[in-house]
Design a protein around this motif. Structure first.
Motif, mmCIF file in Angstrom:
data_model
loop_
_atom_site.group_PDB
_atom_site.id
_atom_site.type_symbol
_atom_site.label_atom_id
_atom_site.label_comp_id
_atom_site.label_asym_id
_atom_site.label_seq_id
_atom_site.Cartn_x
_atom_site.Cartn_y
_atom_site.Cartn_z
ATOM 1 N N HIS B 239 -54.337 -24.992 -8.676
ATOM 2 C CA HIS B 239 -55.772 -25.549 -8.508
ATOM 3 C C HIS B 239 -56.682 -23.819 -9.615
ATOM 4 C CE1 HIS B 239 -54.936 -27.132 -4.755
ATOM 5 N NE2 HIS B 239 -54.383 -25.418 -4.128
ATOM 6 N N VAL B 240 -56.521 -23.150 -9.802
ATOM 7 C CA VAL B 240 -57.399 -22.912 -11.119
ATOM 8 C C VAL B 240 -56.067 -22.257 -12.662
ATOM 9 C CG1 VAL B 240 -58.907 -20.822 -11.673
ATOM 10 C CG2 VAL B 240 -59.163 -22.145 -9.178
ATOM 11 N N VAL B 241 -56.917 -22.255 -13.644
ATOM 12 C CA VAL B 241 -56.636 -21.394 -15.008
ATOM 13 C C VAL B 241 -57.608 -21.013 -15.724
ATOM 14 C CG1 VAL B 241 -56.332 -22.812 -17.007
ATOM 15 C CG2 VAL B 241 -55.359 -23.286 -15.854
ATOM 16 N N VAL B 242 -57.249 -19.484 -15.751
ATOM 17 C CA VAL B 242 -57.812 -18.173 -16.131
ATOM 18 C C VAL B 242 -57.601 -18.713 -18.173
ATOM 19 C CG1 VAL B 242 -58.724 -16.121 -16.176
ATOM 20 C CG2 VAL B 242 -58.337 -17.757 -14.250
ATOM 21 N N ASN B 243 -58.435 -18.193 -18.447
ATOM 22 C CA ASN B 243 -58.343 -18.211 -19.850
ATOM 23 C C ASN B 243 -58.692 -16.489 -20.240
ATOM 24 O OD1 ASN B 243 -58.388 -18.382 -22.826
ATOM 25 N ND2 ASN B 243 -59.467 -19.529 -22.583
ATOM 26 N N ALA B 244 -57.666 -16.160 -20.038
ATOM 27 C CA ALA B 244 -58.272 -14.358 -20.818
ATOM 28 C C ALA B 244 -57.170 -14.408 -21.684
ATOM 29 C CB ALA B 244 -57.264 -13.866 -19.665
ATOM 30 N N THR B 245 -57.634 -15.233 -22.899
ATOM 31 C CA THR B 245 -56.821 -15.489 -24.301
ATOM 32 C C THR B 245 -56.868 -14.561 -25.238
ATOM 33 O OG1 THR B 245 -57.315 -17.072 -24.363
ATOM 34 C CG2 THR B 245 -54.751 -16.489 -23.635
ATOM 35 N N GLY B 246 -58.030 -13.632 -24.831
ATOM 36 C CA GLY B 246 -58.508 -12.855 -25.917
ATOM 37 C C GLY B 246 -59.711 -13.573 -26.952
ATOM 38 N N ALA B 247 -59.343 -13.267 -28.078
ATOM 39 C CA ALA B 247 -59.186 -13.973 -29.412
ATOM 40 C C ALA B 247 -59.116 -15.588 -28.678
ATOM 41 C CB ALA B 247 -59.082 -13.457 -31.134
ATOM 42 N N TRP B 248 -57.747 -15.548 -29.052
ATOM 43 C CA TRP B 248 -57.845 -17.108 -28.661
ATOM 44 C C TRP B 248 -58.018 -18.360 -27.964
ATOM 45 C CZ3 TRP B 248 -54.002 -12.683 -28.854
ATOM 46 C CH2 TRP B 248 -52.408 -13.165 -29.624
ATOM 47 N N ALA B 249 -59.450 -17.686 -27.049
ATOM 48 C CA ALA B 249 -59.922 -18.083 -26.383
ATOM 49 C C ALA B 249 -60.212 -20.016 -26.588
ATOM 50 C CB ALA B 249 -60.974 -17.607 -25.505
ATOM 51 N N ILE B 373 -66.592 -17.591 -18.601
ATOM 52 C CA ILE B 373 -67.496 -19.200 -18.515
ATOM 53 C C ILE B 373 -66.566 -19.535 -17.614
ATOM 54 C CG2 ILE B 373 -67.723 -21.318 -20.263
ATOM 55 C CD1 ILE B 373 -67.746 -18.820 -22.235
ATOM 56 N N ASP B 374 -67.521 -20.556 -16.416
ATOM 57 C CA ASP B 374 -67.314 -21.763 -15.775
ATOM 58 C C ASP B 374 -66.856 -23.254 -16.340
ATOM 59 O OD1 ASP B 374 -66.680 -23.190 -13.445
ATOM 60 O OD2 ASP B 374 -68.151 -22.292 -12.624
ATOM 61 N N HIS B 375 -66.353 -23.551 -16.435
ATOM 62 C CA HIS B 375 -66.192 -24.424 -17.479
ATOM 63 C C HIS B 375 -66.465 -25.815 -16.745
ATOM 64 C CE1 HIS B 375 -64.353 -22.675 -21.175
ATOM 65 N NE2 HIS B 375 -64.262 -22.552 -20.371
ATOM 66 N N THR B 376 -66.651 -25.339 -15.367
ATOM 67 C CA THR B 376 -67.775 -26.567 -14.161
ATOM 68 C C THR B 376 -68.684 -27.199 -15.495
ATOM 69 O OG1 THR B 376 -66.776 -25.318 -12.983
ATOM 70 C CG2 THR B 376 -68.358 -27.582 -12.311
ATOM 71 N N ALA B 377 -69.406 -26.249 -16.676
ATOM 72 C CA ALA B 377 -70.276 -26.938 -17.176
ATOM 73 C C ALA B 377 -70.016 -27.909 -17.888
ATOM 74 C CB ALA B 377 -71.445 -26.079 -17.495
ATOM 75 N N HIS B 378 -68.538 -27.445 -18.333
ATOM 76 C CA HIS B 378 -67.863 -28.404 -19.774
ATOM 77 C C HIS B 378 -67.655 -29.694 -18.824
ATOM 78 C CE1 HIS B 378 -69.066 -24.568 -21.317
ATOM 79 N NE2 HIS B 378 -69.787 -24.905 -21.838
ATOM 80 N N GLY B 379 -67.587 -30.052 -17.360
ATOM 81 C CA GLY B 379 -66.817 -30.733 -16.997
ATOM 82 C C GLY B 379 -65.147 -30.310 -16.897
ATOM 83 N N ALA B 380 -65.356 -29.428 -16.236
ATOM 84 C CA ALA B 380 -63.510 -28.860 -16.642
ATOM 85 C C ALA B 380 -63.082 -27.606 -15.127
ATOM 86 C CB ALA B 380 -63.196 -28.090 -17.794
ATOM 87 N N PRO B 381 -63.792 -28.541 -13.897
ATOM 88 C CA PRO B 381 -63.784 -27.387 -12.556
ATOM 89 C C PRO B 381 -62.888 -27.032 -12.256
ATOM 90 C CG PRO B 381 -64.521 -29.508 -11.921
ATOM 91 C CD PRO B 381 -64.259 -29.750 -13.231
ATOM 92 N N GLY B 382 -62.504 -25.294 -12.394
ATOM 93 C CA GLY B 382 -61.445 -25.156 -11.737
ATOM 94 C C GLY B 382 -60.381 -23.932 -13.261
#
Ligand SMILES: Cc1cc2nc3c(=O)[nH]c(=O)nc-3n(C[C@H](O)[C@H](O)[C@H](O)COP(=O)(O)OP(=O)(O)OC[C@H]3O[C@@H](n4cnc5c(N)ncnc54)[C@H](O)[C@@H]3O)c2cc1C
Ligand SMILES: Cc1cc2nc3c(=O)[nH]c(=O)nc-3n(C[C@H](O)[C@H](O)[C@H](O)COP(=O)(O)OP(=O)(O)OC[C@H]3O[C@@H](n4cnc5c(N)ncnc54)[C@H](O)[C@@H]3O)c2cc1C
Lengths: 427, 581
Positions: B239-249, B373-382
């Protein structure tokens, strides 16, 4: 000038030993300065002329069988005189040594205590006794060695067996070389023999074949005790190729003392400088050396057998690292010989130059060797002319020379050549 | 769910304890998914969220491309500091930092060690006034010290300073002491990942996410991943992806077809130089040639010099220190501690800070705080990106992220990561008693207890069953065979390098020459790989480590290096491996 030419050899590794031997044989009076253990004393018991992996790779590329390359007769004669190494016959299969890291590797020869698997009959079974020592996980090692393609090609099987080879408290943790030294004692060696007999008997009782016993580098520090054990047990007994600073280096030092004792005047001191003064070469020992050893020595010829970076004959010093405090760093060649002498260091066929950086050369890329090229740290050395002559009357040998693969027989060959040339030199 | 190629789930999960009753109101109507949350990145932030989310009852999968703590988390200055830098303009941040430092201490007391700092004030114009101001400044910091069990600062005369640290030279008018805590970032990540796994999370190490799939509405549906060791790939719905990739973000955001600018970081590379032993009694601050604050600190068995801060746009999997960076630091420290020039450098390490992005400021002035950052704002909810953060504030950052998840999944359970001990933090273990029981020396036992806390007992149990596992594989650090087997079996280590990050094996003065091959053999055995694979891993480790050392090469180390090369040639072969395997 004396009737006998006076040759000073600096460095008592394989190259220096060979140089003394050859110079003495050629009629010179020889003085040897021994600056302490170098690469020879730290090496691990394999003896090569060309680096083994280079030969293995070449044979694989050409699709040829790996064979022992021919050696100059004088190198073979020296090895016989030295006594602690065993070479395989030229043209035949190489020796196959088991390393503590679990790999089988070929070699031109080896310290007499090491077990070569090449000598075993097809179908032989090698047993590794279990010993409570960190470097010795007999089961894991047997498994790793058995999985090596060479073991299959040789048709040798390996397995571990229970044993009880340690005698005194704490022997699980003492350095391997110390354990080796305990087996210099005949009574202790007999104990080991008896314990190994039990291992063999137990295995045979279980209908398991035993053709050879493979042990850690523990079989004597003065002399290889492997053969005595083997004769007692009626099978092959030998060591693995251990890690740096083990018993093979000690046995080599003992063999060197036996060989050179009657032939040379040994000075246990480091040399500070070699210089030509009034047409004569003057060798100055370091001031801190033993009292009485500090006097300069005159020589007709000098052999620099001071080793490479590993042996301490060459040091790496970037300009700023040895700058006096507060003083600006002086631009310099970042590698230095361990003594002052009118010779030049080089690498890749060229003289080393002052680097345009007070930090020394850019080492970022050249620290670790690749299959294509050795590390800069293995290649830097003295640049020599014909007969290993570096400057009039000064000869180089062994790891001290630039661009030569670092091998024991290479050191011996260049040492013999330099020693003879030094003895025969006339101004 | 599809089977992953390399999955470690821990037996007897405590998930049942933690799992709160939950309603899927927020997700009702959505199709069932393999997991609730897929977390990308195994640094402190990723593992921290994995733990918190698993504790609150979410079904979690964590993917780490290289190894836990491979990025900034394992290459930091290793300090849980109290945010002293924010004191003058944002004391609230300082208070929060100190409080959270206290929390980390409470949940993982074994992992923290005190680092007292000395800050000399060199003579220059207004130096005395500066000393008075600093005194007042640290007096203000003292107010927050109790939150993290820190000691109050003191002001020293130059004589007192030299008594404490005789190597310090130069014209100094006064000095301050202040108190911080050190931590091993590698251990912190391992502990969080382990706890997450014990609460039911799936932790995949050496597995990279290659794509974040989204449906027609842009919402996240799944991740595609690939095991970098065996090349096998798969897909996991979430359902959700958390991007916790630091400098790779930003790169990770682009895997979900988002513009990298939507997860922008300013990549600030920092390096550290490692010395062969503890060269000073205290951590000492100094100024670099460009007036940046740098330091040398005793850290575990070694001393480290840090750090630099430069924009970095190279390959994030291959960050390494350069000769210039090493000399910059050594020269800076040498101004107060001249003997540092002749100290033996046995390694360097480098990491890239995921600093919040902003134009126009110098690196050092950029705030190190974090943002979700909640990417819902960029059209990518979740899809969420965690940007910035610090080791010291990871728990708080993870809590904030998990609070968002909790709202999304309408969970009633609250965050308890500040109260529930991390694995190893549950109880105190006496290294002396342990030493006697398992037959290792007290120093070895002390290091073991440092790394594993109460979990050292499990390693002791292994040894009780198989006494030879008490023997040291790595004598420099020291590390026993049992510990190596333990971290492969229970802490997701898959290679010699992974074992090193968890145990410090091979990171001491010998550079792994004596232990890498043995460690490789154990890893191969535990993972049921061919023995040749172990040797190959060992060579890979040795090669990588040699590259980090050579940039700081000094006379003594150069000889060690040459001896190391000769040993590895004789034992394993160098050319051979490249050609043969
Ligand atoms: C760990 C290891 C493994 C190896 N494995 C193999 C192998 O498998 N097969 C193989 O063939 N070769 C191997 N080698 C290489 C081989 O050991 C060397 O090539 C050989 O020993 C070089 O001998 P040398 O006499 O030239 O130098 P060294 O043995 O280094 O001798 C130089 C001597 O000069 C002395 N010296 C230096 N400066 C001074 C001074 N100013 N005054 C007085 N004395 C000085 C030093 O103290 C030292 O004793 C290995 C080497 C090492 C270190
Ligand atoms: C030199 C330096 C010194 C520092 N000193 C301190 C200090 O003393 N105290 C302090 O509190 N903080 C310090 N920090 C800051 C702190 O280390 C970082 O802010 C923190 O570790 C960031 O953690 P992270 O989990 O966000 O990122 P990272 O630890 O960088 O983790 C990101 C992970 O994501 C993985 N990854 C990337 N792409 C993928 C993919 N596609 N699939 C799967 N995995 C992927 C990477 O392999 C990496 O392991 C320092 C940082 C640096 C660089």
């Amino acid at each position: 000038m004396n009737a006998r030419p006076r040759v000073v050899v600096i460095g008592a590794g394989a190259a220096g030993t060979a140089a003394c031997y050859a110079a003495h044989a050629a009629g010179a009076e020889v003085v040897l300065f021994d600056g302490g253990p170098g690469a020879t004393s730290l090496s691990t018991g394999a003896v090569d002329a060309t680096p083994w992996e280079q030969r293995a790779a070449a044979a694989a590329t050409l699709g040829l069988a790996l064979v022992a390359e021919p050696l100059p007769a004088e190198v073979e004669a020296f090895v016989t005189a030295l006594g602690c190494w065993q070479l395989v016959p030229a043209g035949g299969p190489p020796a196959w040594l088991a390393t503590e890291s679990g790999r089988l590797r070929s070699a031109r020869g080896h310290d007499r205590a090491l077990l070569s698997l090449a000598g075993l009959p097809h179908g032989a079974r090698v047993v590794l006794p279990r010993v409570e020592r960190a470097e010795w996980d007999a089961d894991a090692l047997a498994r790793a060695l058995a999985a090596d393609p060479a073991a299959r090609a040789l048709g040798v099987a390996l397995g571990a067996a229970d044993a009880d080879l340690l005698r005194l408290h704490g022997e699980e943790r003492i350095p391997a070389a110390d354990l080796a030294a305990r087996h210099d004692d005949p009574e202790r060696l007999a104990f080991l023999g008896a314990r190994l007999e039990r291992v063999v008997a137990d295995e045979r009782r279980r209908d398991r074949r035993v053709d050879a016993l493979l042990l850690g580098p523990w079989l004597g520090s003065r002399e290889a005790r492997a053969r005595e054990l083997g004769e007692r047990l009626g099978l092959c007994v030998g060591e693995v190729l251990g890690t740096l600073g083990g018993a093979p280096g000690l046995r080599l030092e003992a063999a060197r003392a036996r060989l050179l004792g009657p032939r040379v005047d040994l000075v246990p001191a480091r040399v500070r400088s070699v210089a030509r003064v009034d047409g004569e070469l003057v060798v100055r020992p370091a001031a801190s050396s033993r009292a009485g050893a500090g006097a300069p020595t005159r020589a007709d010829a000098v052999v620099l057998a001071t080793g490479g970076l590993a042996g301490g004959g060459i040091r790496y010093v970037a300009a700023e690292q040895d700058a006096p405090r507060g003083a600006p760093a002086r631009a310099r060649v970042p590698f230095a010989l361990s003594l002052e002498a009118p010779v030049r260091l080089g690498v890749h066929g060229e003289d080393l130059d002052i680097t345009s950086s007070t930090l020394g050369p850019s080492l970022d890329e050249v620290g670790w060797p690749t299959s294509a090229a050795p590390s800069l740290l293995e290649s830097v050395g003295l640049r020599a002319g014909p007969h290993r002559e570096l400057a009039p009357g000064i000869f180089g040998a062994g790891d001290a020379l630039a661009d030569r693969p670092r091998t024991l027989l290479g050191a011996v060959a260049t040492g013999l050549e330099a020693g003879r040339a030094a003895a025969e030199r006339r101004d | 769910m599809r089977r992953l190629c390399y999955t470690q789930t821990v037996k007897e999960p405590r998930a049942a304890l933690a799992r709160a009753p939950r309603t899927l109101a927020a997700t009702s109507g959505e199709s069932p998914r393999d997991v609730d949350v897929a977390i990308i990145g195994g640094g402190v932030n990723g593992t921290g969220v994995a733990r918190d989310a698993a504790m609150r009852g979410l079904r979690v999968a964590l993917f780490e491309r290289n190894d836990l703590a491979f990025g900034a988390s394992g290459n930091s200055s290793g300090m849980i500091h109290g945010g002293v830098r924010y004191l003058t303009y944002d004391p609230e941040v300082t208070e929060k930092s100190c409080r959270d430092s206290g929390h980390i201490q409470a949940i993982a007391p074994h992992l923290l060690f005190r680092i007292p700092f000395l800050m000399p004030v060199p003579r220059r114009r207004h130096a005395r006034i500066l000393a008075v101001l600093m005194d007042a400044f640290f007096a203000a910091y003292d107010r927050y010290q109790p939150l993290k069990r820190g000691k109050p600062h003191t002001r020293l005369t130059p004589e007192e300073l030299r008594q404490l640290e005789p190597g310090i030279e130069g014209d100094i008018v006064a000095a301050m002491t202040f108190d911080e805590w050190g931590i091993d970032g590698g251990r912190l990540c391992a502990a969080n990942a382990l706890d997450a796994a014990e609460r039911g999370a799936k932790v995949h190490v050496g597995v990279t996410v290659e794509q974040i799939e989204r449906d027609a509405d842009g919402a996240v549906t799944a991740v595609r991943y690939r095991d970098r060791h065996d090349g096998r790939g798969g897909r996991l719905t979430t359902h959700v992806v958390v991007n916790a990739t630091g400098a790779w973000a930003p790169i990770t955001a682009s895997l979900g077809a988002l513009a990298p600018v939507h997860a922008r970081v300013r990549p600030g590379k920092g390096i550290h130089v490692v010395l062969d032993r503890r060269v000073s009694n205290y951590a000492v601050m100094a100024e670099s040639i460009d007036r940046r604050a740098i330091f040398v600190e005793p850290w575990q068995n070694v001393s480290i010099i840090g750090t630099t801060d430069d924009d970095y746009y190279g390959d994030l999997d291959q960050v390494s220190a350069t000769t210039e960076e090493v000399r910059y630091l050594v020269e800076g420290i040498a101004r107060v501690l001249p003997s540092i020039r002749s100290a033996r450098i046995i390694g360097t390490y480098a990491g890239v800070r995921p600093t919040l992005h902003a134009w126009g400021k110098l690196e050092d002035q950029l705030s190190r705080e974090h943002e979700i950052i909640d990417h819902t704002a960029h059209g990518a909810p979740g899809l969420y990106s965690m940007i910035g953060g610090k080791l010291a504030s990871y728990r708080l950052f993870a809590e904030e992220m998990t609070d968002i998840l909790a709202r999304r999944f309408s969970l009633s359970s609250r965050c308890t990561t500040h109260r529930s001990p991390l694995p190893g933090g549950e109880a105190e273990v006496s290294p002396f008693a342990l030493a006697e029981r398992i037959g290792v020396d007290a120093v070895a036992a002390r290091r073991l207890v440092y790394r594993h806390g109460a979990r050292a007992e499990r390693i002791a149990e292994r040894i009780a069953r198989r006494p030879r596992e008490a023997l040291a594989v790595c004598t420099c650090e020291p590390v026993t065979e049992a510990e190596v087997r333990h971290v492969v079996r229970h802490e997701f280590a898959r290679t010699v390098g992974d074992v090193a990050r968890r145990t410090r094996l091979g990171l001491g003065p010998c550079g792994g020459v004596r232990c890498a091959a043995r460690c490789g053999a154990i890893v191969a055995e535990e993972r049921e790989l061919a023995p040749g694979a172990g040797a190959h891993q060992a060579l890979e480790f040795l090669r990588r480590q040699a590259r980090t050392r050579v940039v700081g090469l000094g006379p003594e180390q150069a000889q060690q290096e040459a001896l190391g090369i000769a040993t590895v040639r004789a034992q394993l072969g160098i050319a051979h491996d490249e050609a043969g395997e």
